[in-house]
Design a protein around this motif. Structure first.
Motif, mmCIF file in Angstrom:
data_model
loop_
_atom_site.group_PDB
_atom_site.id
_atom_site.type_symbol
_atom_site.label_atom_id
_atom_site.label_comp_id
_atom_site.label_asym_id
_atom_site.label_seq_id
_atom_site.Cartn_x
_atom_site.Cartn_y
_atom_site.Cartn_z
ATOM 1 N N ARG A 216 -9.188 98.675 68.121
ATOM 2 C CA ARG A 216 -8.214 99.726 67.808
ATOM 3 C C ARG A 216 -7.231 99.317 66.721
ATOM 4 N N GLY A 217 -7.313 98.068 66.238
ATOM 5 C CA GLY A 217 -6.408 97.604 65.190
ATOM 6 C C GLY A 217 -4.994 97.359 65.670
ATOM 7 N N LYS A 218 -4.815 97.117 66.964
ATOM 8 C CA LYS A 218 -3.488 96.902 67.530
ATOM 9 C C LYS A 218 -3.098 95.429 67.582
ATOM 10 N N ALA A 219 -4.017 94.523 67.240
ATOM 11 C CA ALA A 219 -3.746 93.090 67.281
ATOM 12 C C ALA A 219 -3.595 92.543 65.864
ATOM 13 N N GLN A 220 -2.963 91.374 65.762
ATOM 14 C CA GLN A 220 -2.775 90.764 64.443
ATOM 15 C C GLN A 220 -4.112 90.404 63.805
ATOM 16 N N LEU A 221 -5.070 89.942 64.604
ATOM 17 C CA LEU A 221 -6.403 89.662 64.094
ATOM 18 C C LEU A 221 -7.225 90.948 64.091
ATOM 19 N N ARG A 222 -8.052 91.111 63.078
ATOM 20 C CA ARG A 222 -8.857 92.322 62.945
ATOM 21 C C ARG A 222 -10.289 91.952 62.579
ATOM 22 N N PHE A 223 -11.216 92.824 62.948
ATOM 23 C CA PHE A 223 -12.609 92.616 62.570
ATOM 24 C C PHE A 223 -12.796 93.004 61.106
ATOM 25 N N TYR A 224 -13.412 92.091 60.345
ATOM 26 C CA TYR A 224 -13.720 92.312 58.939
ATOM 27 C C TYR A 224 -15.224 92.201 58.744
ATOM 28 N N VAL A 225 -15.690 92.640 57.574
ATOM 29 C CA VAL A 225 -17.082 92.374 57.204
ATOM 30 C C VAL A 225 -17.223 90.859 57.091
#
Length: 448
Positions: A216-225
């Motif tokens: 959901r993009g609520k954390a400092q870390l995010r999934f990237y390509v």
């Protein structure tokens, strides 16, 4: 509160309580479930099933070892990258680590499922004893692609400052697993395979919940390509090696101990060893919860050049570790019989005599075990994988095997003394390592 405010600006003692208390509570919840797991199997399924569980457990832990290598190994560089404000690199390591864990879960799980009968047979188990051990191991192997990431997610949540959420998730996982196991064993009267299935179900639900803030993009870390590179993989493997080697070396030692125990004392000796491992599985997670929960803060400050804060945080870690360890010694020495009866309520006098004597010798372990444990965590947090690996392998494999040979004339007593002797040798080794690195560990802070 973001990572910078939490790790850089919070006073060290306050930071210790903010980070380590939830971490210790999380590990306590996990440890309580592991204890309940052993109690349920021992009481509902009997002594043979309890012995089978303990015979298979080293392989279950090996199943999680590679995932743990990647999870812990990626957490250290992620924390250091965030401390250096390299957020894109941190996100890439996070994404690649998650994919690697799922892939290794498929490979290792498949291999263990296929090899389970042979592995258990090689340990000397036969008949129903062997059948139950294979059933237990194969459930974990089948579920590994969707469960092995659970412990890595715990690290990633703490890095993002979601410390309370991580704690609540661990508590939920333990409660779910315990409720399901009671339902499966006490109500449905299923076999030992259901004990493993209950744990895997609790883990899978926790994984789904843990991934939610990242998707959901609520954390400092995010999934990237993802952008994989050999350098990044080497860094993850290097930083995760101490924990990985500890897991693998420790399981090799457990397998060796079980093989010797089967021959020296049969199922009863294996069951007593299982009780010792459950006690250790209750105390060690408390130490791990405190020390591991502080690793993101230590790594962040090390990356930011705040060496004085690193030292202040680690003083709290060492102090708390010794308090917990000495309390553990006191409890084990005062209540060995109740501890043994917790697992084997209907055990005979001969078994109880063996178990009580083993517990009293085993309790001496924690007089010195805290020092090597905290030192290893410290080395890992500041990206010193070599000394951490030396402590890890020595504690989990080299020292125990050496002491098996030295204490062999003492029979089973020598095996129970092995733990305390290993802890003393590990403490001496850790002191030597800290003295060798004292100049680097005492350097002044980098200018802001």
């Amino acid at each position: 509160m973001n990572s910078n405010d939490l790790f850089i600006r919070t006073p060290p003692l306050k930071l210790f309580f903010i980070a380590s208390v939830p971490g210790a509570v999380s590990m306590l919840a996990s440890a309580l479930y592991q204890l309940i797991d052993g109690v349920f199997v021992g009481r509902f399924l009997g002594e043979t099933a309890f012995a089978a569980l303990n015979l298979a457990m080293p392989f279950v832990i090996i199943n999680f070892a590679l995932a743990d290598l990647i999870g812990v190994g990626s957490s250290v560089p992620i924390s250091i990258c965030l401390g250096k404000k390299q957020e894109k690199e941190a996100n890439n390591i996070f994404t690649c680590a998650c994919l690697l864990i799922v892939g290794t879960g498929v490979l290792v799980g498949g291999a263990l499922y296929a090899a389970a009968p042979l592995l258990i047979r090689l340990m000397g188990a036969e008949g129903q004893f062997a059948v139950l051990a294979v059933q237990y191991l194969r459930v974990y192997a089948l579920c590994s692609p969707v469960t092995t990431i659970v412990f890595a997610m715990d690290n990633f949540l703490r890095i993002c400052g979601i410390i309370r959420g991580s704690m609540l998730l661990n508590i939920l996982m333990s409660v779910l697993s315990a409720v399901l196991e009671f339902l499966f064993l006490a109500v449905f009267r299923w076999g030992i395979w259901a004990a493993a299935l209950a744990t895997c179900c609790g883990m899978f639900i926790s994984v789904l919940l843990a991934l939610t803030p990242f998707f959901r993009g609520k954390a400092q870390l995010r999934f990237y390509v993802p952008r994989f590179s050999l350098k990044m993989i080497r860094q993850i493997v290097s930083c995760g090696s101490p924990n990985f080697l500890n897991n693998i070396a420790g399981r090799i030692t457990s397998i060796l101990m079980n093989v010797i125990l089967v021959r020296l004392g049969g199922e009863a000796a294996v069951s007593v060893y299982g009780i010792l491992m459950y006690v250790d599985g209750f105390i060690q997670p408390l130490l791990y919860g405190m020390c591991d929960s502080l690793q993101p803060a230590v790594g962040y400050n090390w990356g930011a050049g705040k060496i004085s804060r690193v030292r202040a945080i680690e003083k709290c870690c060492f102090s708390a570790s010794v308090v917990v360890s000495l309390l553990a010694v006191l409890v084990i020495m005062l209540f060995p019989a109740p501890i043994a009866r917790l697992f084997m309520a209907g055990a005979g006098a001969e078994f109880m005599e063996l178990a009580v004597g083993a517990l009293r010798l085993f309790g001496l372990t924690y007089v010195t075990r805290w020092f090597s444990f905290a030192t290893q965590s410290y080395m890992l947090a500041i990206e010193k994988p070599l000394p951490a690996s030396i402590i890890s392998v020595s504690t989990a494999l080299l020292f125990p095997v050496l002491l098996i040979a030295l204490f062999w004339p003492l029979g089973l007593t020598g095996l129970w003394l092995n733990f305390a002797g290993t802890a003393v040798l590990a403490a001496v080794l850790s002191g030597v390592i800290l003295l060798a690195l004292r100049r680097e560990l005492s350097r002044p802070d980098s200018p802001a």
